[in-house]
Design a protein around this motif. Structure first.
Motif, PDB file in Angstrom:
ATOM      1  N   LYS A  83     -75.176   2.972  61.871  1.00 41.15           N
ATOM      2  CA  LYS A  83     -74.035   2.942  60.950  1.00 41.15           C
ATOM      3  C   LYS A  83     -74.395   3.746  59.700  1.00 41.15           C
ATOM      4  CE  LYS A  83     -72.175  -0.075  63.774  1.00 41.15           C
ATOM      5  NZ  LYS A  83     -73.223   0.057  64.824  1.00 41.15           N
ATOM      6  N   HIS A  85     -72.531   6.607  56.346  1.00 43.91           N
ATOM      7  CA  HIS A  85     -71.377   7.280  55.733  1.00 43.91           C
ATOM      8  C   HIS A  85     -71.159   8.615  56.453  1.00 43.91           C
ATOM      9  CE1 HIS A  85     -70.840   4.527  52.263  1.00 43.91           C
ATOM     10  NE2 HIS A  85     -72.119   4.288  52.481  1.00 43.91           N
ATOM     11  N   TYR A  86     -70.659   8.530  57.684  1.00 44.70           N
ATOM     12  CA  TYR A  86     -70.464   9.726  58.510  1.00 44.70           C
ATOM     13  C   TYR A  86     -69.093  10.333  58.253  1.00 44.70           C
ATOM     14  CZ  TYR A  86     -74.416   7.551  60.917  1.00 44.70           C
ATOM     15  OH  TYR A  86     -75.621   6.968  61.194  1.00 44.70           O
ATOM     16  N   LEU A 204     -69.417  -0.677  56.917  1.00 49.53           N
ATOM     17  CA  LEU A 204     -69.665   0.707  57.341  1.00 49.53           C
ATOM     18  C   LEU A 204     -68.903   1.026  58.621  1.00 49.53           C
ATOM     19  CD1 LEU A 204     -73.485   1.143  56.598  1.00 49.53           C
ATOM     20  CD2 LEU A 204     -71.577   2.299  55.461  1.00 49.53           C
ATOM     21  N   LEU A 207     -65.343   1.582  57.606  1.00 53.83           N
ATOM     22  CA  LEU A 207     -65.247   2.911  56.990  1.00 53.83           C
ATOM     23  C   LEU A 207     -65.216   4.001  58.066  1.00 53.83           C
ATOM     24  CD1 LEU A 207     -65.292   4.616  54.357  1.00 53.83           C
ATOM     25  CD2 LEU A 207     -67.793   4.624  54.555  1.00 53.83           C
ATOM     26  N   THR A 208     -66.014   3.812  59.116  1.00 53.40           N
ATOM     27  CA  THR A 208     -66.031   4.769  60.231  1.00 53.40           C
ATOM     28  C   THR A 208     -64.674   4.850  60.901  1.00 53.40           C
ATOM     29  OG1 THR A 208     -68.393   4.420  60.647  1.00 53.40           O
ATOM     30  CG2 THR A 208     -67.087   5.285  62.467  1.00 53.40           C
ATOM     31  N   LYS A 211     -62.281   6.763  58.607  1.00 54.17           N
ATOM     32  CA  LYS A 211     -62.587   8.194  58.604  1.00 54.17           C
ATOM     33  C   LYS A 211     -62.256   8.835  59.952  1.00 54.17           C
ATOM     34  CE  LYS A 211     -66.000   8.515  54.909  1.00 54.17           C
ATOM     35  NZ  LYS A 211     -67.328   9.032  54.519  1.00 54.17           N
TER      36      LYS A 211
END
Length: 297
Positions: A83, A85-86, A204, A207-208, A211
């Motif tokens: 996991k 910040h991709y 995370l 967030l993935t 995104k």
């Protein structure tokens, strides 16, 4: 319902996938979890969709691994993979899978992508046409197009907070939307999702997902479909509740979306499976597996 965060990572609350599991480090903070089953001249790489993981292919791998080498991976930020910040763009995921292919020295590759995974597969095939032999697109994202105002609506709908605070009943409903008739085994997926929501890295993961949704909207493939050189098998479920988007495009049917995208692909065959929803490859696994086996042969 609020969840008490536990100091355990998501990968520890997901059970065994039922096939030999491996990990490969593709960068300092990027580790990909995958299963590897079967042998054969053809290599099939399975790419899951939004909010999904390797388990999406559990009715596909047993059959197809009898005649091909089958590798199904958790995309970065999903399942048992690392996991972080991709970027979540289609190009990012395409590059990750390309690096995966190179690192494992894979040859004779056919990409099998479901939903977002289909859009990633097309993106990868366009970037590296010489390295991908064929494409199988199961209920692919990217065939349905959106106006700029519609994209904005979808951007605003998916937020980290809304994913983190999804009520238990809604988690079950969200899973149900993927099927014409939800198989009882999906209760395991729901239980795992609820355990994931208690993990310290669920933020995370959320967030993935956000995104990734942005990545799909900002990395359209519809206009580029005529450039796809590879023979392509397109499979949709006739009762897909998610494609087209019912709220934004109530006038459209799944068959129309499938036909519009399929018509733009120069070397495509297209199948609509009856009594199947967005997870057509799962609900009608025997028929889907037969189609793919014949296609890769």
């Amino acid at each position: 319902m609020s969840f008490q965060t536990q100091a355990v990572p998501i990968r520890q609350v997901i059970g065994a996938y039922g096939f030999p599991e491996h990990t490969v480090a593709l960068a300092d903070s990027l580790e990909i979890a995958y299963v590897d089953a079967g042998k054969g001249k053809t290599t099939l790489i399975f790419i899951h969709g939004l909010s999904s993981y390797v388990r999406a292919w559990e009715r596909t791998l047993p059959d197809l691994s009898r005649s091909s080498r089958c590798l199904a991976l958790d995309l970065p930020g999903y399942g048992k993979s690392s996991k972080g910040h991709y970027p979540g763009t289609m190009d990012f995921y395409a590059e990750v899978i390309h690096l995966f292919i190179q690192r494992l020295h894979l040859k004779n590759v056919t990409l099998v992508g479901h939903s977002m995974g289909g859009q990633i597969a097309v993106t990868l095939a366009l970037k590296y046409p010489g390295e991908i032999q064929k494409l199988v697109l199961a209920s692919p994202a990217g065939f349905e197009t959106f106006t700029e105002p519609e994209k904005l609506q979808l951007h605003n709908f998916y937020t980290v907070a809304s994913i983190q605070n999804t009520p238990v009943a809604q988690v079950r409903t969200n899973h149900k939307y993927n099927f014409y008739r939800m198989p009882p085994v999906v209760d395991l997926w729901i239980a795992e999702r609820l355990r994931m929501m208690q993990c310290d890295d669920f933020g995370l993961y959320a967030l993935t997902v956000v995104k990734s949704m942005s990545g799909m909207l900002d990395g359209p493939i519809f206009d580029r479909l005529p450039q796809v050189r590879q023979p392509t098998l397109v499979v949709f479920g006739a009762e897909d509740f998610l494609i087209p988007n019912r709220a934004l495009h109530p006038q459209l049917t799944t068959a129309q979306v499938a036909a519009a995208g399929g018509a733009r692909l120069p070397h495509a065959q297209q199948v609509l499976l009856a009594e199947a929803g967005h997870f057509a490859h799962y609900e009608q696994a025997a028929e889907f597996n037969k189609l793919v086996a014949a296609f890769v042969r």
